[in-house]
Motif scaffolding. Structure first.
Motif, PDB file in Angstrom:
ATOM      1  N   TYR A  45      -3.320   4.861  10.415  1.00  0.00           N
ATOM      2  CA  TYR A  45      -3.046   3.949   9.296  1.00  0.00           C
ATOM      3  C   TYR A  45      -1.551   3.950   8.959  1.00  0.00           C
ATOM      4  CZ  TYR A  45      -4.129   1.550   4.858  1.00  0.00           C
ATOM      5  OH  TYR A  45      -4.221   0.649   3.833  1.00  0.00           O
ATOM      6  N   ARG A  46      -0.956   5.147   8.891  1.00  0.00           N
ATOM      7  CA  ARG A  46       0.463   5.241   8.538  1.00  0.00           C
ATOM      8  C   ARG A  46       1.342   4.575   9.600  1.00  0.00           C
ATOM      9  NH1 ARG A  46      -1.037  10.475   6.799  1.00  0.00           N
ATOM     10  NH2 ARG A  46      -0.240  11.428   8.714  1.00  0.00           N
ATOM     11  N   LEU A  47       1.004   4.763  10.873  1.00  0.00           N
ATOM     12  CA  LEU A  47       1.771   4.122  11.943  1.00  0.00           C
ATOM     13  C   LEU A  47       1.723   2.606  11.812  1.00  0.00           C
ATOM     14  CD1 LEU A  47       0.706   6.312  15.011  1.00  0.00           C
ATOM     15  CD2 LEU A  47       2.996   6.187  14.006  1.00  0.00           C
ATOM     16  N   MET A  48       0.534   2.077  11.537  1.00  0.00           N
ATOM     17  CA  MET A  48       0.389   0.628  11.415  1.00  0.00           C
ATOM     18  C   MET A  48       1.112   0.106  10.187  1.00  0.00           C
ATOM     19  SD  MET A  48      -3.629   0.279  12.552  1.00  0.00           S
ATOM     20  CE  MET A  48      -3.696  -1.498  12.241  1.00  0.00           C
ATOM     21  N   ALA A  49       1.010   0.823   9.070  1.00  0.00           N
ATOM     22  CA  ALA A  49       1.669   0.391   7.836  1.00  0.00           C
ATOM     23  C   ALA A  49       3.187   0.373   7.996  1.00  0.00           C
ATOM     24  CB  ALA A  49       1.270   1.314   6.684  1.00  0.00           C
ATOM     25  N   SER A  50       3.709   1.378   8.695  1.00  0.00           N
ATOM     26  CA  SER A  50       5.150   1.440   8.907  1.00  0.00           C
ATOM     27  C   SER A  50       5.616   0.311   9.818  1.00  0.00           C
ATOM     28  CB  SER A  50       5.513   2.797   9.524  1.00  0.00           C
ATOM     29  OG  SER A  50       6.888   2.863   9.833  1.00  0.00           O
ATOM     30  N   ALA A  51       4.868   0.057  10.894  1.00  0.00           N
ATOM     31  CA  ALA A  51       5.250  -0.995  11.844  1.00  0.00           C
ATOM     32  C   ALA A  51       5.208  -2.375  11.200  1.00  0.00           C
ATOM     33  CB  ALA A  51       4.337  -0.953  13.061  1.00  0.00           C
ATOM     34  N   ARG A  52       4.266  -2.582  10.280  1.00  0.00           N
ATOM     35  CA  ARG A  52       4.086  -3.899   9.681  1.00  0.00           C
ATOM     36  C   ARG A  52       4.802  -4.056   8.343  1.00  0.00           C
ATOM     37  NH1 ARG A  52      -2.108  -5.883  10.717  1.00  0.00           N
ATOM     38  NH2 ARG A  52      -2.414  -4.992  12.800  1.00  0.00           N
ATOM     39  N   ASN A  53       5.284  -2.929   7.791  1.00  0.00           N
ATOM     40  CA  ASN A  53       5.833  -2.936   6.427  1.00  0.00           C
ATOM     41  C   ASN A  53       4.820  -3.545   5.457  1.00  0.00           C
ATOM     42  OD1 ASN A  53       7.726  -2.428   4.378  1.00  0.00           O
ATOM     43  ND2 ASN A  53       8.595  -4.487   4.548  1.00  0.00           N
ATOM     44  N   ASP A  54       3.595  -3.113   5.601  1.00  0.00           N
ATOM     45  CA  ASP A  54       2.497  -3.623   4.781  1.00  0.00           C
ATOM     46  C   ASP A  54       1.492  -2.495   4.583  1.00  0.00           C
ATOM     47  OD1 ASP A  54       0.382  -4.891   3.573  1.00  0.00           O
ATOM     48  OD2 ASP A  54       0.116  -6.422   5.130  1.00  0.00           O
ATOM     49  N   GLU A  55       1.384  -2.000   3.361  1.00  0.00           N
ATOM     50  CA  GLU A  55       0.536  -0.842   3.099  1.00  0.00           C
ATOM     51  C   GLU A  55      -0.951  -1.169   3.127  1.00  0.00           C
ATOM     52  OE1 GLU A  55       1.828   1.344  -0.336  1.00  0.00           O
ATOM     53  OE2 GLU A  55       3.713   1.937   0.632  1.00  0.00           O
ATOM     54  N   LEU A  56      -1.307  -2.462   3.157  1.00  0.00           N
ATOM     55  CA  LEU A  56      -2.705  -2.833   3.330  1.00  0.00           C
ATOM     56  C   LEU A  56      -2.925  -3.643   4.609  1.00  0.00           C
ATOM     57  CD1 LEU A  56      -4.218  -3.361  -0.235  1.00  0.00           C
ATOM     58  CD2 LEU A  56      -4.918  -1.731   1.523  1.00  0.00           C
ATOM     59  N   LEU A  57      -1.953  -3.579   5.524  1.00  0.00           N
ATOM     60  CA  LEU A  57      -2.151  -3.940   6.936  1.00  0.00           C
ATOM     61  C   LEU A  57      -2.672  -5.359   7.174  1.00  0.00           C
ATOM     62  CD1 LEU A  57      -3.836  -0.587   8.023  1.00  0.00           C
ATOM     63  CD2 LEU A  57      -1.416  -1.129   7.927  1.00  0.00           C
ATOM     64  N   GLY A  58      -2.278  -6.296   6.349  1.00  0.00           N
ATOM     65  CA  GLY A  58      -2.717  -7.669   6.551  1.00  0.00           C
ATOM     66  C   GLY A  58      -4.109  -7.960   6.031  1.00  0.00           C
ATOM     67  N   LEU A  59      -4.709  -7.006   5.306  1.00  0.00           N
ATOM     68  CA  LEU A  59      -6.052  -7.217   4.766  1.00  0.00           C
ATOM     69  C   LEU A  59      -6.030  -8.108   3.526  1.00  0.00           C
ATOM     70  CD1 LEU A  59      -7.413  -3.584   5.212  1.00  0.00           C
ATOM     71  CD2 LEU A  59      -8.067  -5.604   6.538  1.00  0.00           C
ATOM     72  N   LEU A  60      -4.869  -8.235   2.901  1.00  0.00           N
ATOM     73  CA  LEU A  60      -4.702  -9.171   1.796  1.00  0.00           C
ATOM     74  C   LEU A  60      -3.934 -10.384   2.311  1.00  0.00           C
ATOM     75  CD1 LEU A  60      -3.775  -6.787  -1.166  1.00  0.00           C
ATOM     76  CD2 LEU A  60      -6.031  -7.411  -0.287  1.00  0.00           C
ATOM     77  N   SER A  61      -3.930 -11.462   1.534  1.00  0.00           N
ATOM     78  CA  SER A  61      -3.299 -12.690   2.005  1.00  0.00           C
ATOM     79  C   SER A  61      -1.780 -12.587   2.013  1.00  0.00           C
ATOM     80  CB  SER A  61      -3.735 -13.876   1.134  1.00  0.00           C
ATOM     81  OG  SER A  61      -3.349 -13.673  -0.216  1.00  0.00           O
TER      82      SER A  61
END
Length: 351
Positions: free
Chosen positions: A67-83
């Motif tokens: 989760y942390r790797l994905m959040a860092s790569a996307r700069n999104d703490e909810l990983l695109g799950l919100l709009s």
């Protein structure tokens, strides 16, 4: 952590596991393509066939790192799950705003105001009535703007943060979701300690209102530790969907899953053998099922967190010989213990 002698993890420190169905849905809802999935799984030590195996499991530490790797790569703490993205640092900013609050209720209200500034997918409503408190995610009319897992994780953030603030797990009297039950239903029962309902008008959790009035003491150092481990420390908590099964699990963990017999468990819990079996049956469980699930989680914990020899792990879990342990572990995870350990990067100590 390395085991010595009779050392066992406590019920609070024992790592829980999540199913391959949960991981599949997580990748799907976050829009993670197959090459990225494979790369991330390799980085965090998840076996390549875990995702496709019906019995695949990942530890909460593996999932938290993923989760942390994905959040860092996307700069999104909810990983695109919100709009709209939840920018990196949101949890940190929110944490500093709540640790100075005088009560849990005010702290959670402050966090709800922060979310309102960042997302219009839903409005967080915190209310109380007749001794009960509820935290609801009210979505606007029209098509849903966020993913169902976005609602699940947002609700879990409020539950996890509130539990962290007061230093104990907040029991939930009911958890309602505004969508159908997912394929990873059992994982939701592990994440939310309370009865779950689906296809409800609103996503809501209900608990004792007195918990909102509790004072707490959390320092900046506490917050830094909490943030360094997220999402683990707001995500995972023991389930009380099956209170007797949970008592049996705790009893086995403290008394020794490899040595305690059913009469020993009944005696420890001050129940007759018949009462214990009947109450477990009412919860859709048996002592064997509880014991096997605990053995699975303990085996995964020791294989991924220690360098204990596999023979020692098998003996500690009550298996008469290594082959029977290998067969059981394959039935739980789809792979052999040694392969599972190698995929997580733990040095093999024996065969």
């Amino acid at each position: 952590m390395v085991y010595t002698g009779d050392m066992r993890p406590s019920s609070e420190s024992l790592c829980l596991t999540l199913s391959s169905r949960f991981l599949q849905a997580f990748f799907s809802e976050t829009g993670t393509d197959l090459p990225t999935q494979q790369r991330l799984m390799e980085q965090v030590g998840i076996a390549a066939d875990t995702l496709t195996s019906s019995t695949g499991r990942v530890t909460e530490d593996q999932f938290a790192t993923l989760y942390r790797l994905m959040a860092s790569a996307r700069n999104d703490e909810l990983l695109g799950l919100l709009s709209r993205p939840m920018p990196g640092g949101t949890m940190k900013f929110g944490g500093y705003s709540i640790i100075a609050a005088p009560t849990t209720g005010i702290a959670l209200h402050r966090y709800s105001r922060l979310l309102k500034m960042l997302s219009d997918d839903f409005e967080v409503l915190i209310s109380r009535n007749d001794g009960l408190a509820s935290i609801a995610l009210r979505e606007p009319d029209g098509p849903r703007r966020c993913r169902p897992m976005g609602l699940e994780l947002t609700l879990k953030v409020f539950h996890g943060v509130g539990s962290w603030l007061i230093g104990r797990n907040i029991p939930l009297m009911a958890v309602n979701f505004s969508f159908p039950a997912p394929t990873y239903l059992d994982d939701l029962y592990s994440l939310f300690p309370g009865p779950l309902n689906f296809d409800c008008p609103m996503t809501t959790m209900t608990f004792d209102a007195s918990l909102l009035d509790l004072q707490f003491h959390r320092t900046e150092r506490d917050l830094r530790t909490f943030l360094s481990r997220q999402p683990r420390d707001w995500l995972c908590s023991p389930s009380v969907r099956q209170p007797v099964a949970h008592q049996v699990r705790t009893c086995l963990l403290e008394g020794g899953v490899g040595s305690m017999k059913v009469p020993d468990i009944a005696k420890t819990l001050n129940m007759s053998l018949r009462t214990l079996c009947r109450r477990l049956e009412q919860e859709g469980m048996s002592v064997k099922e509880v014991k096997d699930a605990l053995r699975r989680d303990l085996a995964i914990h020791r294989l991924t967190q220690t360098e204990d020899p596999i023979s020692e792990i098998a003996e500690g879990l009550g298996f008469g010989d290594i082959p029977s342990f290998y067969r059981a572990f394959r039935s739980w995870t789809g792979v052999a213990p040694g392969a599972y350990r190698r995929d997580t990067g733990i040095r093999q100590v024996d065969s």
